[in-house]
Design an enzyme around this catalytic site. Structure first.
Site, PDB file in Angstrom:
ATOM      1  CE  LYS A 168      93.083 -13.636 -99.235  1.00 40.63           C
ATOM      2  NZ  LYS A 168      92.753 -12.402 -99.981  1.00 40.63           N
ATOM      3  N   GLY A 215      82.872 -20.078 -99.541  1.00 44.16           N
ATOM      4  CA  GLY A 215      82.680 -20.648 -98.206  1.00 44.16           C
ATOM      5  C   GLY A 215      82.703 -22.163 -98.242  1.00 44.16           C
ATOM      6  CD  GLU A 228      77.793 -13.617 -92.144  1.00 44.47           C
ATOM      7  OE1 GLU A 228      77.377 -14.358 -91.246  1.00 44.47           O
ATOM      8  OE2 GLU A 228      77.043 -13.065 -92.966  1.00 44.47           O
ATOM      9  CB  CYS A 263      76.288 -10.408 -96.587  1.00 47.36           C
ATOM     10  SG  CYS A 263      76.896  -9.896 -95.017  1.00 47.36           S
ATOM     11  CD  GLU A 297      75.108 -12.376-101.571  1.00 43.32           C
ATOM     12  OE1 GLU A 297      76.028 -13.187-101.743  1.00 43.32           O
ATOM     13  OE2 GLU A 297      74.932 -11.761-100.496  1.00 43.32           O
TER      14      GLU A 297
HETATM   15  C1  UN1 Z   1      78.144  -7.314 -94.359  1.00 42.28           C
HETATM   16  O1  UN1 Z   1      77.432  -6.883 -95.233  1.00 42.28           O
HETATM   17  O2  UN1 Z   1      78.938  -8.234 -94.610  1.00 42.28           O
HETATM   18  O3  UN1 Z   1      74.381  -4.894 -90.530  1.00 42.28           O
HETATM   19  C2  UN1 Z   1      78.176  -6.770 -92.982  1.00 42.28           C
HETATM   20  C3  UN1 Z   1      75.018  -4.320 -91.400  1.00 42.28           C
HETATM   21  C4  UN1 Z   1      76.451  -3.918 -91.132  1.00 42.28           C
HETATM   22  C5  UN1 Z   1      77.357  -5.070 -91.393  1.00 42.28           C
HETATM   23  C6  UN1 Z   1      77.192  -5.685 -92.744  1.00 42.28           C
HETATM   24  N1  UN1 Z   1      76.565  -3.489 -89.770  1.00 42.28           N
HETATM   25  O4  UN1 Z   1      74.545  -4.046 -92.483  1.00 42.28           O
END
Ligand code: UN1
Length: 501
Positions: A180, A238, A255, A289, A390
């Site tokens: 999804k 999460g 993650e 992230c 965050e």
């Molecule tokens: C994310 O922000 O969830 O390393 C992944 C990085 C990218 C992936 C980010 N290759 O910033």
């Protein structure tokens, strides 16, 4: 520009067919740079659609798990080639639904290409272990076995790359899938599925059901036929995913959030550190992230860094990501923009200095999108909420420090542990930093963003739950170790007993 023709209506992909959802509810995929533009209309699926998808995945597993991995890999190779051919079109689709600039959406598609080739290669490896037995005439090995039906819930910020991080290793290991994708960016996942279908993926092996978390995501977690779950998203969600997986003991990969830092030492190459802080903090509008939402700067170079960093941030051009002149696109949606504005107020109230930005951008054409100024707070204290929580938007907090040890303490003094970076020319400090930073990813003289697909990706503390994705680590998540002993002695041999005098 409003679309001249009626937007296309999309369907779910179950058992190798594009099928209508059971209900009639739909979700509009709108351009965050111009919310008058509807990119597509997608199903708002419910638990019946999920049940159908899980059943298809369960049925397909019997045959797929026995398909030789090199054969599975051929499908992945073809898919990677198609992605290469269509990279530009898919990047444009992605900018329209997600907002990030074209250079970045090309990078997102490229990340999917890289992952697909990598995992296709694993079709002829997937190495296990062979070890000597402690008993004579006995053979011992550990092989990777498929786990079953993999459930996946993916976010909107990397709408093709992140699904590929999950789909490709799951497929090469012989699992079947129910996915999804995020309701804000379904088209990019649709494009990825399209490519896999055209590459010859058998029906039922990959099923995609569009919809929102509570109606379409939760039933995946609750299904007793789903054996493992991979989720990328917020720490808050999460926690819900983890709890939902617990009663049926699903293997669960999470993650989640980050509060990543760039440390700038007094011996750093300042030009490089400044460019990196701009890219790390404002690339993808800070919606990664891995975004460098904190920059800690040694007091000896603090004033100079701040002045030149803020000057560069002020020059960033905000607008539609399809315009080649744009440096930074919009926030993904109204809620995300509101979060950014809320944190700007929090930062001001807790006494950080607003050095630039701090407002929504809504003049002229920008009024149709969810734009916010690139924002920098300086003279921050590491304990402030803007340095701890965050934000997932274009807000960077700059924190002064006195010593290397203090910088490491600041870096580690958050609930997250995804990515950290240090700018220094002192090799001893660089090595100490990579040892002492409590994150899953460490960069030396590079920003906190930009992980490559063939190395493990993930974090510690509230960022993850111990698993890694990407790289060969992904194989560990998407397979079960099966240890196999062959005794060819024709007698009963008791381990730990018959071989001990
Ligand atoms: C994310 O922000 O969830 O390393 C992944 C990085 C990218 C992936 C980010 N290759 O910033």
């Amino acid at each position: 520009m409003p679309t001249a023709v009626a937007p296309k209506t999309f369907k779910n992909y179950i058992d190798g067919e594009w099928v209508e959802p059971r209900g009639t509810r739909t979700i509009e995929d709108r351009n965050p740079a111009n919310r008058d533009e509807i990119v597509g209309i997608f199903p708002a699926s419910d638990k019946t659609d999920i049940a159908n998808a899980v059943e298809a995945a369960k049925q397909a597993f019997g045959k797929w798990r026995l398909t030789p991995a090199p054969k599975r890999a051929e499908i992945l190779f073809r898919a990677a080639e198609l992605l290469v051919e269509r990279k530009e079109d898919y990047a444009r689709d992605m900018t329209r639904e997600m907002g990030k600039v074209l250079a970045e959406t090309r990078g997102d598609v490229q990340e999917a290409i890289d992952m697909t080739y990598l995992m296709a290669g694993e079709g002829r490896r997937q190495f296990g272990h062979i070890a000597p037995s402690e008993l004579p005439d006995k053979f011992a090995m550990a092989v990777r076995a498929p786990a079953g039906v993999a459930g996946m819930i993916t976010p909107w910020n990397f709408p093709m790359a992140i699904p590929s991080w999950k789909i490709m290793p799951a497929l090469i290991c012989g699992n079947t899938i129910v996915l999804k994708p995020a309701e804000d960016t379904p088209l990019s996942t649709y494009n990825l599925v399209q490519v896999l279908e055209e590459s010859g993926l058998p029906g039922g092996v990959l099923n995609v059901v569009f919809g929102d978390g509570p109606d379409a995501g939760a039933p995946i977690l609750d299904s007793p036929d789903v054996t493992l779950v991979s989720f990328t998203g917020s720490t808050e969600v999460g926690r819900i995913v983890s709890k939902a997986c617990a009663p049926t003991f699903k293997k669960c990969h999470l993650e989640m959030g980050g509060k990543n830092i760039i440390i700038v030492m007094d011996d750093a190459n300042l030009d490089l550190a400044i460019d990196s802080a701009v890219w790390g903090g404002f690339g993808t509008t800070g919606q990664r992230c891995t975004a460098a939402s904190r920059v800690a700067v040694h007091k000896k170079v603090y004033r100079e860094f701040v002045e030149r960093f803020v000057e560069k941030v002020k020059k960033l051009r905000v607008g539609d990501g399809l315009d080649p002149k744009t440096d930074m696109g919009p926030c993904i949606n109204e809620q995300q923009l509101n979060t950014v504005m809320k944190y700007v107020e929090i930062g001001k109230n807790e006494g950080a200095k607003l050095a630039t930005g701090g407002h929504r951008l809504d003049a002229g054409a920008l009024a149709k999108g969810w734009f916010h100024e690139p924002t920098v707070f300086t003279d921050c204290n590491a304990k402030m909420r803007i340095c701890q929580e965050e934000i997932f938007g274009p807000v960077v907090a700059v924190i002064p420090f006195d010593s290397f040890d203090e910088a490491i303490e600041i870096a580690n003094g958050v609930q997250y542990g995804l990515s950290a970076s240090i700018y220094t020319r002192n090799v001893n400090n660089a090595f100490r930093a990579q040892r002492d930073l409590e994150t899953g990813i460490v960069y030396v003289n590079a920003p906190t963003i930009g992980a490559e697909t063939h190395l493990p990706f993930g974090g510690t503390k509230n960022t993850g739950n111990g698993h890694r994705e990407a790289g060969l680590a992904a194989l560990d998540f998407y397979s079960e170790w099966k240890t196999v002993y062959f005794d060819y002695s024709d007698r009963l041999q008791r381990a730990q007993i018959d071989n001990v005098e």
